[in-house]
Design an enzyme around this catalytic site. Sequence first.
Site, PDB file in Angstrom:
ATOM      1  N   ARG A 289       0.840  -1.207   0.000  1.00  0.00           N
ATOM      2  CA  ARG A 289       0.000   0.000   0.000  1.00  0.00           C
ATOM      3  C   ARG A 289       0.872   1.254   0.000  1.00  0.00           C
ATOM      4  O   ARG A 289       0.544   2.247  -0.665  1.00  0.00           O
ATOM      5  CB  ARG A 289      -0.956  -0.031   1.188  1.00  0.00           C
TER       6      ARG A 289
ATOM      7  N   GLN B 104      -9.900   9.544   8.340  1.00  0.00           N
ATOM      8  CA  GLN B 104      -9.641   8.137   8.640  1.00  0.00           C
ATOM      9  C   GLN B 104      -8.564   7.601   7.701  1.00  0.00           C
ATOM     10  O   GLN B 104      -8.061   6.508   7.891  1.00  0.00           O
ATOM     11  CB  GLN B 104     -10.931   7.326   8.467  1.00  0.00           C
ATOM     12  N   ASN B 105      -8.236   8.380   6.678  1.00  0.00           N
ATOM     13  CA  ASN B 105      -7.295   7.933   5.655  1.00  0.00           C
ATOM     14  C   ASN B 105      -5.857   8.011   6.164  1.00  0.00           C
ATOM     15  O   ASN B 105      -5.503   8.939   6.889  1.00  0.00           O
ATOM     16  CB  ASN B 105      -7.460   8.766   4.384  1.00  0.00           C
TER      17      ASN B 105
ATOM     18  N   HIS C  66      -6.488   7.658  12.241  1.00  0.00           N
ATOM     19  CA  HIS C  66      -6.055   6.266  12.063  1.00  0.00           C
ATOM     20  C   HIS C  66      -4.573   6.164  11.709  1.00  0.00           C
ATOM     21  O   HIS C  66      -4.112   5.112  11.257  1.00  0.00           O
ATOM     22  CB  HIS C  66      -6.894   5.566  10.986  1.00  0.00           C
TER      23      HIS C  66
ATOM     24  N   CYS D 177      10.434   1.706  21.574  1.00  0.00           N
ATOM     25  CA  CYS D 177      10.694   3.001  22.232  1.00  0.00           C
ATOM     26  C   CYS D 177       9.640   4.059  21.903  1.00  0.00           C
ATOM     27  O   CYS D 177       9.764   5.212  22.336  1.00  0.00           O
ATOM     28  CB  CYS D 177      12.078   3.519  21.833  1.00  0.00           C
TER      29      CYS D 177
ATOM     30  N   GLY E 228     -17.157  10.515   1.852  1.00  0.00           N
ATOM     31  CA  GLY E 228     -16.478   9.317   1.370  1.00  0.00           C
ATOM     32  C   GLY E 228     -16.228   8.267   2.416  1.00  0.00           C
ATOM     33  O   GLY E 228     -15.180   7.618   2.421  1.00  0.00           O
TER      34      GLY E 228
HETATM   35  N1  APR Z   1     -16.743   9.482  -4.181  1.00  0.00           N
HETATM   36  C1  APR Z   1     -17.437   9.519  -2.998  1.00  0.00           C
HETATM   37  N2  APR Z   1     -17.640   8.421  -2.205  1.00  0.00           N
HETATM   38  C2  APR Z   1     -17.131   7.258  -2.649  1.00  0.00           C
HETATM   39  C3  APR Z   1     -16.419   7.146  -3.886  1.00  0.00           C
HETATM   40  C4  APR Z   1     -16.240   8.332  -4.656  1.00  0.00           C
HETATM   41  N3  APR Z   1     -15.585   8.317  -5.822  1.00  0.00           N
HETATM   42  N4  APR Z   1     -16.055   5.826  -4.059  1.00  0.00           N
HETATM   43  C5  APR Z   1     -16.537   5.164  -2.975  1.00  0.00           C
HETATM   44  N5  APR Z   1     -17.187   6.019  -2.145  1.00  0.00           N
HETATM   45  C6  APR Z   1     -17.833   5.706  -0.854  1.00  0.00           C
HETATM   46  C7  APR Z   1     -18.487   4.335  -0.808  1.00  0.00           C
HETATM   47  O1  APR Z   1     -19.826   4.391  -1.236  1.00  0.00           O
HETATM   48  C8  APR Z   1     -18.368   3.977   0.684  1.00  0.00           C
HETATM   49  O2  APR Z   1     -19.532   4.404   1.379  1.00  0.00           O
HETATM   50  O3  APR Z   1     -16.830   5.701   0.125  1.00  0.00           O
HETATM   51  C9  APR Z   1     -17.169   4.800   1.171  1.00  0.00           C
HETATM   52  C10 APR Z   1     -15.927   3.971   1.500  1.00  0.00           C
HETATM   53  O4  APR Z   1     -16.221   3.170   2.605  1.00  0.00           O
HETATM   54  P1  APR Z   1     -15.130   2.166   3.210  1.00  0.00           P
HETATM   55  O5  APR Z   1     -14.503   1.418   2.119  1.00  0.00           O
HETATM   56  O6  APR Z   1     -15.828   1.424   4.296  1.00  0.00           O
HETATM   57  O7  APR Z   1     -14.012   3.136   3.797  1.00  0.00           O
HETATM   58  P2  APR Z   1     -14.029   3.983   5.149  1.00  0.00           P
HETATM   59  O8  APR Z   1     -15.405   4.366   5.536  1.00  0.00           O
HETATM   60  O9  APR Z   1     -13.043   5.064   5.016  1.00  0.00           O
HETATM   61  O10 APR Z   1     -13.475   2.885   6.209  1.00  0.00           O
HETATM   62  C11 APR Z   1     -13.341   3.281   7.545  1.00  0.00           C
HETATM   63  O11 APR Z   1     -12.316   1.187   8.106  1.00  0.00           O
HETATM   64  O12 APR Z   1     -11.052  -0.428   7.161  1.00  0.00           O
HETATM   65  C12 APR Z   1     -11.046   0.552   8.116  1.00  0.00           C
HETATM   66  O13 APR Z   1      -9.296   1.842   9.035  1.00  0.00           O
HETATM   67  C13 APR Z   1      -9.988   1.611   7.852  1.00  0.00           C
HETATM   68  O14 APR Z   1     -10.190   4.016   7.911  1.00  0.00           O
HETATM   69  C14 APR Z   1     -10.817   2.837   7.476  1.00  0.00           C
HETATM   70  C15 APR Z   1     -12.134   2.584   8.169  1.00  0.00           C
END
Ligand code: APR
Length: 236
Positions: free
Chosen positions: A59, A91-92, A109, A120, A176
């Site tokens: 990644r 969260q990214n 995160h 350490c 997102g």
């Molecule tokens: N524009 C807007 N939204 C989008 C797009 C886009 N181009 N592509 C996908 N999405 C939306 C999807 O519909 C979904 O609801 O983004 C969301 C992504 O959700 P997840 O994959 O669950 O990601 P996230 O919510 O950030 O996950 C939360 O979970 O796995 C752990 O630690 C990790 O920080 C992460 C946390």
Amino acid sequence: MAAFKRIVILTGAGLSAESGLATFRDKDGIWSKYDISEVATPEAFARDPAKVHDFYNQRRRGLRLAAPNTAHLALARLEREFPGQVTIVTQNIDPLHEAAGSQRLIHMHGELLKALCAHCDARHPWHDDLSTEVACPSCGRAGGMRPDVVWFGEMPYRMDEIYDLLAQADLFASIGTSGTVYPAAGFVREALTAGAHTVELNLEPSEGTSLFAEKIHGPATQVVPQWVERLLANAR
Ligand code: APR
């Protein structure tokens, strides 16, 4: 649209999707290819650190090709031009908000371009692969270097600051994110309790969509710049 003063914006993987970084729970998402319990828990790291390193090394390499998209850039512009306070809680673990110019930013995160020594507790900027052979630049010991990311079962970073910001927010936006992972998925309730206006910007309705006063659905690169434009026009 009311005149807001203190905005808190929660972002998730969907914001970086159009920069070529996979989300987690969408079709073909990261968790459709990897088992969380094998790559994203402290237990997994204790059991098989090489497998965990391999997952994050891939990644981290993938970040080299990623650039901020128009949604990241619009949020950085909002911070620059909005007369009030704008804070992004992401969260990214990618560096795209920083690359876009955002300053008031909390990586709840963690960050993939940082390494943390389990011996350490020192943190170091890290762009190369990690392995159990890598020695900590601070304590010199090997075997304890890990990506500075929050694994499942661990406490996210800077939670006290985040709750303080939510308690004072008059606008909370969620961009997102699927709204499935806590504590982030609970932030909208905190904002509602504080009396904030709440808006969801997402490709599709999230798990918590019913809690939001306003819902804007579509690709982030389309809906976020338009939303920022409206906010700034309203603040003038
Ligand atoms: N524009 C807007 N939204 C989008 C797009 C886009 N181009 N592509 C996908 N999405 C939306 C999807 O519909 C979904 O609801 O983004 C969301 C992504 O959700 P997840 O994959 O669950 O990601 P996230 O919510 O950030 O996950 C939360 O979970 O796995 C752990 O630690 C990790 O920080 C992460 C946390």
